[in-house]
Design a protein around this motif. Structure first.
Motif, mmCIF file in Angstrom:
data_model
loop_
_atom_site.group_PDB
_atom_site.id
_atom_site.type_symbol
_atom_site.label_atom_id
_atom_site.label_comp_id
_atom_site.label_asym_id
_atom_site.label_seq_id
_atom_site.Cartn_x
_atom_site.Cartn_y
_atom_site.Cartn_z
ATOM 1 N N LEU A 1 0.739 -1.199 -0.063
ATOM 2 C CA LEU A 1 0.077 0.175 0.026
ATOM 3 C C LEU A 1 0.745 1.215 0.192
ATOM 4 C CD1 LEU A 1 -2.484 -1.188 2.910
ATOM 5 C CD2 LEU A 1 -2.968 -1.377 0.101
ATOM 6 N N PRO A 2 0.659 2.035 -1.102
ATOM 7 C CA PRO A 2 1.336 3.568 -0.745
ATOM 8 C C PRO A 2 0.756 4.275 0.644
ATOM 9 C CG PRO A 2 0.175 3.296 -3.045
ATOM 10 C CD PRO A 2 -0.300 2.250 -2.046
ATOM 11 N N VAL A 3 1.659 4.811 1.265
ATOM 12 C CA VAL A 3 1.152 5.410 2.387
ATOM 13 C C VAL A 3 2.144 6.669 2.774
ATOM 14 C CG1 VAL A 3 0.623 3.304 3.525
ATOM 15 C CG2 VAL A 3 2.933 4.014 3.604
ATOM 16 N N ARG A 4 1.350 7.437 3.666
ATOM 17 C CA ARG A 4 2.260 8.740 4.214
ATOM 18 C C ARG A 4 2.346 8.433 5.703
ATOM 19 N NH1 ARG A 4 -1.106 12.549 2.843
ATOM 20 N NH2 ARG A 4 -2.110 12.780 4.819
ATOM 21 N N ILE A 5 3.379 8.538 6.369
ATOM 22 C CA ILE A 5 3.414 8.411 7.943
ATOM 23 C C ILE A 5 2.892 9.849 8.317
ATOM 24 C CG2 ILE A 5 5.178 8.291 9.712
ATOM 25 C CD1 ILE A 5 6.799 6.687 7.727
ATOM 26 N N ALA A 6 1.776 9.546 9.158
ATOM 27 C CA ALA A 6 1.095 10.653 9.849
ATOM 28 C C ALA A 6 1.440 10.708 11.289
ATOM 29 C CB ALA A 6 -0.559 10.425 9.579
ATOM 30 N N GLU A 7 1.771 9.637 12.037
ATOM 31 C CA GLU A 7 2.044 9.537 13.404
ATOM 32 C C GLU A 7 3.512 8.711 13.428
ATOM 33 O OE1 GLU A 7 -1.177 8.587 15.962
ATOM 34 O OE2 GLU A 7 -2.521 9.283 14.458
ATOM 35 N N PHE A 8 4.143 9.304 14.450
ATOM 36 C CA PHE A 8 5.208 8.501 14.784
ATOM 37 C C PHE A 8 5.834 8.737 16.137
ATOM 38 C CE2 PHE A 8 9.845 7.555 14.602
ATOM 39 C CZ PHE A 8 10.149 6.921 13.637
ATOM 40 N N GLY A 9 5.747 7.562 16.868
ATOM 41 C CA GLY A 9 6.104 7.802 18.425
ATOM 42 C C GLY A 9 7.190 6.621 18.653
ATOM 43 N N VAL A 10 8.050 6.892 19.497
ATOM 44 C CA VAL A 10 9.161 6.205 19.964
ATOM 45 C C VAL A 10 9.430 5.805 21.274
ATOM 46 C CG1 VAL A 10 11.628 5.555 19.581
ATOM 47 C CG2 VAL A 10 10.510 6.880 17.662
ATOM 48 N N THR A 11 9.394 4.684 21.718
ATOM 49 C CA THR A 11 9.679 4.391 23.217
ATOM 50 C C THR A 11 11.005 3.668 23.231
ATOM 51 O OG1 THR A 11 7.413 4.393 23.809
ATOM 52 C CG2 THR A 11 8.936 3.341 25.317
ATOM 53 N N GLU A 12 12.165 4.107 23.886
ATOM 54 C CA GLU A 12 13.228 3.603 23.777
ATOM 55 C C GLU A 12 13.378 2.945 25.289
ATOM 56 O OE1 GLU A 12 16.389 6.356 23.116
ATOM 57 O OE2 GLU A 12 15.807 7.001 20.937
ATOM 58 N N ASP A 13 14.248 1.518 25.422
ATOM 59 C CA ASP A 13 14.119 0.914 26.431
ATOM 60 C C ASP A 13 15.442 0.004 26.805
ATOM 61 O OD1 ASP A 13 12.370 0.184 28.554
ATOM 62 O OD2 ASP A 13 11.472 -1.280 27.707
ATOM 63 N N GLU A 14 16.009 0.356 27.847
ATOM 64 C CA GLU A 14 17.428 -0.090 28.004
ATOM 65 C C GLU A 14 18.486 0.510 27.278
ATOM 66 O OE1 GLU A 14 17.742 -4.363 28.960
ATOM 67 O OE2 GLU A 14 15.686 -4.476 29.418
ATOM 68 N N PHE A 15 19.650 0.744 27.684
ATOM 69 C CA PHE A 15 20.486 1.351 26.943
ATOM 70 C C PHE A 15 22.092 0.874 27.429
ATOM 71 C CE2 PHE A 15 17.205 4.387 27.832
ATOM 72 C CZ PHE A 15 16.989 5.068 26.683
ATOM 73 N N GLU A 16 22.666 0.689 26.141
ATOM 74 C CA GLU A 16 24.152 0.258 26.341
ATOM 75 C C GLU A 16 25.124 1.228 27.045
ATOM 76 O OE1 GLU A 16 25.889 2.534 23.944
ATOM 77 O OE2 GLU A 16 26.853 0.636 23.348
ATOM 78 N N PRO A 17 26.232 1.130 27.356
ATOM 79 C CA PRO A 17 27.219 2.146 28.025
ATOM 80 C C PRO A 17 27.373 3.360 27.312
ATOM 81 C CG PRO A 17 28.249 -0.268 28.514
ATOM 82 C CD PRO A 17 27.054 -0.282 27.541
#
Length: 212
Positions: free
Chosen positions: A135-151
């Motif tokens: 499907l051709p799409v346009r990104i209308a919403e974008f949310g990011v949850t980052e979990d745990e991190f390296e040094p």
């Protein structure tokens, strides 16, 4: 002997910087568990249409898709030394940001006193979820949850929540490749609908009953 299980296809976001035909492919590390679709009819006379206008459809329905993409560097090599999960996040974010060369070009034009600047254009983006859903799409919403991190404080895990506006043949010009892709998907959907639709009301109203 254990029978071989079929290989599960992986979903992806595929983008093109037209007219360049070479795709940028962002493959889902894991297919989303849930995919939510919302369709809104396009009526010719609006919500208050009456008479024959109440049954007229102006075009393909407005459709939105929502899904969550999970990235886990602990489960694969996506968290390698070159950026890992953060690199995948950057690739997704570039789908909704103008390229820096265009930003620089517009800055130079503005300093030269040019009134009409080059409008940024998002890449032609496809949501690919199996051979029956391209499907051709346009990104209308974008949310990011980052979990745990390296040094180095790069994320090891992340969840990206995407809201996609599906672009149909009603949204795109005939000359755009997305028009043909959308129309082909509609033809395939019509074929599936014919198979799923019963031609008799016997199972609903009883044998020999009619509505019209």
């Amino acid at each position: 002997m254990t029978p071989l299980s079929p290989r599960t296809l992986r979903g992806a976001i595929v983008s093109f910087r037209l007219p360049n035909p070479i795709p940028n492919v962002i493959v889902f590390q894991y297919n989303p568990v849930t995919l939510t679709r919302t369709l809104e009819v396009r009526t010719a006379g609006g919500g208050d249409a009456a008479g024959e206008e109440a049954f007229r459809i102006a075009g393909a329905p407005n459709e939105t898709i929502k899904l969550d993409i999970e990235l886990d560097g602990a489960d694969s090599d996506v968290n390698d030394a070159s950026g890992g999960v953060q690199r995948q996040l950057a690739a997704l974010e570039m789908l909704i940001a103008p390229p820096t060369e265009l930003v620089i070009a517009n800055t130079i034009l503005a300093q030269m006193g040019t009134i009409e600047l080059i409008p940024p254009q998002a890449p032609f983006t496809l949501f690919v979820f199996g051979s029956q859903r391209i499907l051709p799409v346009r990104i209308a919403e974008f949310g990011v949850t980052e979990d745990e991190f390296e040094p180095g404080l790069r994320p090891i895990r992340a969840k990206v929540s995407l809201g996609l506006k599906v672009l149909t043949y009603s949204d795109l010009p005939f000359t755009h490749p997305g028009y043909q892709i959308s129309l082909a998907q509609q033809v395939a959907k019509e074929a599936m609908a014919r198979v799923a639709t019963a031609s008799s009301l016997d199972a609903v109203l009883g044998a020999g009953q009619r509505i019209l």
